[in-house]
Design a protein around this motif. Structure first.
Motif, PDB file in Angstrom:
ATOM      1  N   GLU A   1       0.744  -1.170  -0.052  1.00 28.79           N
ATOM      2  CA  GLU A   1       0.008   0.052   0.204  1.00 28.79           C
ATOM      3  C   GLU A   1       0.672   1.248   0.058  1.00 28.79           C
ATOM      4  OE1 GLU A   1      -3.921  -0.276   2.071  1.00 28.79           O
ATOM      5  OE2 GLU A   1      -2.670  -1.586   3.602  1.00 28.79           O
ATOM      6  N   ALA A   2       0.560   2.134  -0.948  1.00 27.01           N
ATOM      7  CA  ALA A   2       1.672   3.224  -1.292  1.00 27.01           C
ATOM      8  C   ALA A   2       0.569   4.532  -1.528  1.00 27.01           C
ATOM      9  CB  ALA A   2       2.714   2.939  -2.227  1.00 27.01           C
ATOM     10  N   GLY A   3      -0.429   4.786  -0.793  1.00 31.07           N
ATOM     11  CA  GLY A   3      -1.106   5.933  -1.335  1.00 31.07           C
ATOM     12  C   GLY A   3      -0.509   7.113  -1.403  1.00 31.07           C
ATOM     13  N   ASP A   4       0.270   7.450  -0.154  1.00 32.74           N
ATOM     14  CA  ASP A   4       0.841   8.631  -0.223  1.00 32.74           C
ATOM     15  C   ASP A   4       2.051   9.108  -1.148  1.00 32.74           C
ATOM     16  OD1 ASP A   4      -0.833   9.341   1.931  1.00 32.74           O
ATOM     17  OD2 ASP A   4       0.734   8.754   3.494  1.00 32.74           O
ATOM     18  N   ALA A   5       2.845   7.794  -1.263  1.00 30.45           N
ATOM     19  CA  ALA A   5       3.824   7.717  -2.168  1.00 30.45           C
ATOM     20  C   ALA A   5       3.309   8.000  -3.831  1.00 30.45           C
ATOM     21  CB  ALA A   5       4.561   6.375  -2.414  1.00 30.45           C
ATOM     22  N   LEU A   6       2.209   7.575  -3.989  1.00 33.71           N
ATOM     23  CA  LEU A   6       1.472   7.488  -5.070  1.00 33.71           C
ATOM     24  C   LEU A   6       1.216   8.897  -5.435  1.00 33.71           C
ATOM     25  CD1 LEU A   6      -0.015   6.198  -7.489  1.00 33.71           C
ATOM     26  CD2 LEU A   6      -2.071   6.177  -6.197  1.00 33.71           C
ATOM     27  N   ILE A   7       0.515   9.755  -4.523  1.00 31.36           N
ATOM     28  CA  ILE A   7       0.349  11.096  -4.731  1.00 31.36           C
ATOM     29  C   ILE A   7       1.484  11.896  -4.849  1.00 31.36           C
ATOM     30  CG2 ILE A   7      -0.563  13.314  -3.703  1.00 31.36           C
ATOM     31  CD1 ILE A   7      -2.566  11.159  -1.949  1.00 31.36           C
ATOM     32  N   ARG A   8       2.489  11.854  -4.259  1.00 33.93           N
ATOM     33  CA  ARG A   8       3.935  12.521  -4.646  1.00 33.93           C
ATOM     34  C   ARG A   8       4.344  11.954  -5.858  1.00 33.93           C
ATOM     35  NH1 ARG A   8       4.750  10.800   0.797  1.00 33.93           N
ATOM     36  NH2 ARG A   8       6.162   9.015  -0.052  1.00 33.93           N
ATOM     37  N   ARG A   9       4.514  10.918  -6.341  1.00 38.70           N
ATOM     38  CA  ARG A   9       4.692  10.378  -7.565  1.00 38.70           C
ATOM     39  C   ARG A   9       3.948  11.194  -8.595  1.00 38.70           C
ATOM     40  NH1 ARG A   9       8.228   6.805  -9.875  1.00 38.70           N
ATOM     41  NH2 ARG A   9       7.524   5.715 -11.739  1.00 38.70           N
ATOM     42  N   LEU A  10       2.724  11.052  -8.554  1.00 42.53           N
ATOM     43  CA  LEU A  10       1.863  11.781  -9.657  1.00 42.53           C
ATOM     44  C   LEU A  10       2.083  13.127  -9.666  1.00 42.53           C
ATOM     45  CD1 LEU A  10      -1.552   9.884  -8.832  1.00 42.53           C
ATOM     46  CD2 LEU A  10      -0.137   9.279 -10.812  1.00 42.53           C
ATOM     47  N   GLN A  11       2.117  13.849  -8.519  1.00 41.51           N
ATOM     48  CA  GLN A  11       2.579  15.309  -8.592  1.00 41.51           C
ATOM     49  C   GLN A  11       3.742  15.622  -9.081  1.00 41.51           C
ATOM     50  OE1 GLN A  11       2.234  16.062  -4.638  1.00 41.51           O
ATOM     51  NE2 GLN A  11      -0.062  16.781  -4.600  1.00 41.51           N
ATOM     52  N   MET A  12       4.883  14.749  -9.121  1.00 40.80           N
ATOM     53  CA  MET A  12       6.301  14.949  -9.563  1.00 40.80           C
ATOM     54  C   MET A  12       6.081  14.677 -11.162  1.00 40.80           C
ATOM     55  SD  MET A  12       9.748  13.219  -8.673  1.00 40.80           S
ATOM     56  CE  MET A  12       9.688  14.075  -7.214  1.00 40.80           C
ATOM     57  N   LEU A  13       5.531  13.469 -11.534  1.00 46.64           N
ATOM     58  CA  LEU A  13       5.474  13.171 -12.964  1.00 46.64           C
ATOM     59  C   LEU A  13       4.575  14.100 -13.804  1.00 46.64           C
ATOM     60  CD1 LEU A  13       5.247   9.553 -12.776  1.00 46.64           C
ATOM     61  CD2 LEU A  13       7.091  10.798 -13.638  1.00 46.64           C
ATOM     62  N   GLY A  14       3.631  14.583 -13.060  1.00 46.04           N
ATOM     63  CA  GLY A  14       2.607  15.389 -13.929  1.00 46.04           C
ATOM     64  C   GLY A  14       3.152  17.026 -13.966  1.00 46.04           C
ATOM     65  N   GLY A  15       3.626  17.317 -12.972  1.00 47.62           N
ATOM     66  CA  GLY A  15       3.892  18.668 -12.794  1.00 47.62           C
ATOM     67  C   GLY A  15       5.206  18.973 -13.069  1.00 47.62           C
TER      68      GLY A  15
END
Length: 478
Positions: free
Chosen positions: A133-147
């Motif tokens: 389970e990596a919900g918080d890491a997922l959010i950080r990764r999405l923000q980095m890749l998308g932004g």
């Protein structure tokens, strides 16, 4: 006069393959490419398109090793995790390198059309799933890749991942809608065909005996001919051989094995409905549906060569572990190839000395990176493109020889073991939470039921409740 050979190749019809030609006469060219893998053929294609005379020297035949035995997934990124890449070279340069990786993916897409490569079987989408389970890491990764990295991505919650992959082994996911996959073997041979049409000459069964990189015109010796070129591109792998041993020793050889199952029919939909490529965050599993109802699956790896057939049972067990509803699947084909992994986790791209170039170290890098490297080296030679210097921080590092291979194997075992333990712990915690929620739901329902029963009558104040009559005693009857 050149000698010719023919052979059937998996993934491409024998009738479509040209006769194999061995270099048997002296030749002068602008660019000599050593190695007819994905990177070398991309250099040849792009350089020939730009008007250079090109010769490619391949010691065996096109597609004999890893380039001809890859799963065909094309998506941005490198083998080095993005956070480590930023820590190594800074955000700005990391963004430049990421942009290059996307450029490589689009280069493959532009070439991989049915018009240019019949039967390429392009399909869209790739999903990277987490084993924990990596919900918080997922959010950080999405923000980095998308932004920060301007990459189109979607975050998938656990329910959505498991709707497509019906297993409790995977949790959250990152979906790349612009990623895609192709028939990797057809792409490789299609690349060779396009390079030939553009004017490049490809010589197979032509190993390099020696290289003299000094002077304006470099000299290459083969068993039956000599070649001179203004530029030499070393696009080989761990099999570069004695003339280039110092370079090949900077690569850790890793053999990875993959298989295609027998047709699974309708039962495949009980396990997998996602039609793109799936890879896990620990780099253990990589699979996708092919030919409608088969699974192509890569999993085992080793730092020593072995017969691919030995790994069929391991792949069967892994599929059954992840998707037990499939049972023991039949395996129709197993293959493997050696890739060269660098110590720092990034490819080797750049100019070693004037006129001597390298494009190597693509283990765990992806098909897009080989395309980017070939494109970048060709344009560097002919256009003066200086972006290859972005790879300068990732210098050639000795991989440790036999000790390095043993250490790499041990680290791989430890990593897979750690990932398995972390995944098992995550699944245990998930089951424990489910049980706790069920227990709380049952308790809440019991409380609700207790609250809806009619109240028991209570006596008015000062009055004691009626007492039951005393029990009869046997002696009272006398």
């Amino acid at each position: 006069m050149s000698e010719t050979f023919t052979s059937a190749t998996n993934g491409a019809d024998a009738a479509e393959m040209p006769a194999r030609s061995r270099l048997s006469f002296d030749l002068d060219v602008d660019i000599c490419v050593v190695g007819a893998g994905l990177a070398g053929l991309t250099v040849a294609l792009e350089a020939a398109r730009l008007g250079a005379s090109v010769a490619v020297l391949e010691g065996r035949h096109i597609g004999w090793n890893a380039s001809g035995h890859q799963l065909g997934t094309v998506m941005p990124g490198y083998g080095l995790p993005i956070g480590e890449l930023i820590a190594r070279i800074g955000l700005d340069d990391a963004r430049e390198l990421w942009s290059l990786s996307k450029e490589g993916a689009e280069y493959v897409r532009a070439n991989a059309t049915e018009e240019q490569i019949p039967g390429i079987a392009l399909s869209e989408g790739a999903l990277e799933v987490s084993n924990v389970e990596a919900g918080d890491a997922l959010i950080r990764r999405l923000q980095m890749l998308g932004g920060d990295f301007d990459t189109e991505v979607e975050g998938w919650q656990v329910d959505r991942v498991r709707a497509e992959l019906k297993t409790d082994h995977y949790f959250h996911g990152v979906y790349y809608p612009r990623a895609f996959q192709v028939d990797g073997r057809r792409y490789l041979h299609g690349l060779a065909a396009m390079a030939r049409r553009a004017g490049a000459r490809i010589f197979e069964d032509t190993p390099v005996v020696s290289i003299d990189p000094s002077g304006i015109r470099k000299r290459i010796v083969t068993p039956s001919a000599r070649l001179r070129a203004s530029h030499i591109v070393l696009a080989g792998n761990v099999h570069l051989g004695a003339p280039l041993r110092r370079l090949s020793e900077t690569l850790l050889p890793v053999w990875r094995y993959a298989a295609v199952t027998e047709p699974l029919g309708g039962r495949l939909a009980e396990a997998v409905t996602f039609r793109g490529s799936v890879s896990d965050s620990d780099g253990i599993d990589h699979f996708r549906i092919v030919e409608g109802d088969r699974l192509m699956w890569a999993s085992p790896e080793t730092t020593w060569a072995a017969r691919p057939e030995r790994f069929a049972p391991a792949i069967q067990r892994r599929i059954q572990t992840i998707f037990p509803q499939l049972g023991k699947v039949g395996i129709s084909e197993v293959w493997g190839g050696a890739v060269g992994e660098t110590v720092h986790g990034m490819p080797q791209i750049g100019q070693l000395r004037k006129g001597l170039w390298v494009a190597s170290g693509f283990g765990r890098q992806g098909l897009n990176t080989t395309a980017m490297a070939g494109l970048l080296v060709a344009r560097s030679i002919l256009w003066g493109d200086e972006r290859w210097r972005l790879f300068s921080p990732f210098e050639l590092v000795w991989a440790g020889g036999a000790i390095g291979r043993a250490a790499g194997y041990a680290i791989g075992l430890w990593g897979r073991g750690s990932a398995a333990a972390a995944g098992a712990l995550a699944r245990y915690r998930e089951r424990a939470r489910v049980k706790e929620r069920l227990r709380e739901a049952r308790l809440a329902e019991a409380n609700r039921q207790a609250g809806t029963r009619p109240p028991r009558p209570r006596p008015p104040p000062g009055h004691s409740p009626p007492q039951p009559p005393p029990a009869a005693n046997a002696g009272d009857a006398d």
